[in-house]
Motif scaffolding. Structure first.
Motif, PDB file in Angstrom:
ATOM      1  N   SER A   1       0.831  -1.211   0.000  1.00  0.00           N
ATOM      2  CA  SER A   1       0.000   0.000   0.000  1.00  0.00           C
ATOM      3  C   SER A   1       0.861   1.255   0.000  1.00  0.00           C
ATOM      4  O   SER A   1       0.388   2.336  -0.322  1.00  0.00           O
ATOM      5  CB  SER A   1      -0.956   0.006   1.194  1.00  0.00           C
ATOM      6  OG  SER A   1      -0.284   0.352   2.382  1.00  0.00           O
ATOM      7  N   HIS A   2       2.132   1.108   0.335  1.00  0.00           N
ATOM      8  CA  HIS A   2       3.054   2.246   0.350  1.00  0.00           C
ATOM      9  C   HIS A   2       3.766   2.434  -0.989  1.00  0.00           C
ATOM     10  O   HIS A   2       4.646   3.286  -1.105  1.00  0.00           O
ATOM     11  CB  HIS A   2       4.079   2.076   1.475  1.00  0.00           C
ATOM     12  CG  HIS A   2       3.477   2.323   2.823  1.00  0.00           C
ATOM     13  ND1 HIS A   2       3.617   3.509   3.499  1.00  0.00           N
ATOM     14  CD2 HIS A   2       2.706   1.538   3.611  1.00  0.00           C
ATOM     15  CE1 HIS A   2       2.964   3.453   4.643  1.00  0.00           C
ATOM     16  NE2 HIS A   2       2.400   2.255   4.733  1.00  0.00           N
TER      17      HIS A   2
ATOM     18  N   TRP B   1      -2.315   4.886  -4.008  1.00  0.00           N
ATOM     19  CA  TRP B   1      -1.283   4.850  -2.980  1.00  0.00           C
ATOM     20  C   TRP B   1      -1.949   4.892  -1.609  1.00  0.00           C
ATOM     21  O   TRP B   1      -2.856   5.707  -1.388  1.00  0.00           O
ATOM     22  CB  TRP B   1      -0.338   6.043  -3.156  1.00  0.00           C
ATOM     23  CG  TRP B   1       0.750   6.141  -2.147  1.00  0.00           C
ATOM     24  CD1 TRP B   1       1.801   5.284  -1.995  1.00  0.00           C
ATOM     25  CD2 TRP B   1       0.919   7.157  -1.168  1.00  0.00           C
ATOM     26  NE1 TRP B   1       2.612   5.703  -0.968  1.00  0.00           N
ATOM     27  CE2 TRP B   1       2.079   6.863  -0.443  1.00  0.00           C
ATOM     28  CE3 TRP B   1       0.193   8.286  -0.822  1.00  0.00           C
ATOM     29  CZ2 TRP B   1       2.552   7.653   0.597  1.00  0.00           C
ATOM     30  CZ3 TRP B   1       0.647   9.071   0.208  1.00  0.00           C
ATOM     31  CH2 TRP B   1       1.807   8.746   0.910  1.00  0.00           C
ATOM     32  N   ARG B   2      -1.538   4.004  -0.748  1.00  0.00           N
ATOM     33  CA  ARG B   2      -2.071   3.911   0.608  1.00  0.00           C
ATOM     34  C   ARG B   2      -3.596   3.812   0.595  1.00  0.00           C
ATOM     35  O   ARG B   2      -4.288   4.487   1.348  1.00  0.00           O
ATOM     36  CB  ARG B   2      -1.577   5.062   1.468  1.00  0.00           C
ATOM     37  CG  ARG B   2      -0.042   4.970   1.615  1.00  0.00           C
ATOM     38  CD  ARG B   2       0.521   5.897   2.606  1.00  0.00           C
ATOM     39  NE  ARG B   2       0.206   5.398   3.947  1.00  0.00           N
ATOM     40  CZ  ARG B   2       0.614   5.997   5.036  1.00  0.00           C
ATOM     41  NH1 ARG B   2       1.340   7.082   4.959  1.00  0.00           N
ATOM     42  NH2 ARG B   2       0.291   5.510   6.208  1.00  0.00           N
TER      43      ARG B   2
END
Length: 168
Positions: free
Chosen positions: A24-25, A160-161
């Motif tokens: 997720s990073h 992202w994230r």
């Protein structure tokens, strides 16, 4: 389940959770992958795709093994990769949702043999060369037949994230 099997399953769950959090990073571009079957467009949202080779030009797209789109992808199929632009998160969400006509009220046309969204950041059309099972996904490897970049949407949509955004 034997205690050792339980520990192994628990450790695997821990690794899967940690892996999901780590990934997720990593910012990823978002695309809508499409095929045309009997004149009807089909598509799904994908964030796992990449250029694979320049000589010859090839691309890789990763599709969930349970994807309804995957049932329509065969060797030799023409596949479209519509790289989405900043501001197209509703399109990404629409194509990530099951059921319904995902193309309804959306401007698209057949381009290079595959459904192409009129609004997009970039476009690639490819012919499927191989389907490679990989865990819970299938890697679609294809030869690039057409590609273009858009000038109207200079920034890509990214994920992202666990949220949509862009790169600036």
């Amino acid at each position: 389940m034997a205690p050792a099997d339980h520990l192994a399953a628990s450790a695997l769950d821990d690794v899967q959770h940690a892996f999901r959090a780590a990934m997720s990073h990593v910012a990823a571009a978002v695309s809508v992958v499409t095929v045309l079957e009997d004149g009807v467009p089909h598509g799904t949202t994908v964030s796992a795709f990449m250029s694979l080779s320049m000589e010859p030009p090839m691309m890789l797209v990763s599709l969930d093994a349970r994807s309804s789109l995957l049932t329509r992808v065969r060797l030799g199929s023409r596949v479209g990769v519509n790289v989405l632009a900043d501001g197209q998160s509703p399109v990404a969400t629409r194509f990530a949702t099951k059921g319904g006509d995902r193309f309804a009220e959306l401007a698209w046309q057949v381009e290079d043999g595959a459904p192409a969204l009129r609004e997009r950041h970039a476009w690639v059309a490819l012919d499927v060369d191989r389907l490679v099972p990989a865990g819970d996904h299938v890697l679609v490897l294809g030869h690039v037949r057409a590609a273009e970049t858009g000038t109207a949407h200079p920034r890509p949509l990214t994920y992202w994230r666990r949220a949509f955004g862009t790169h600036s």
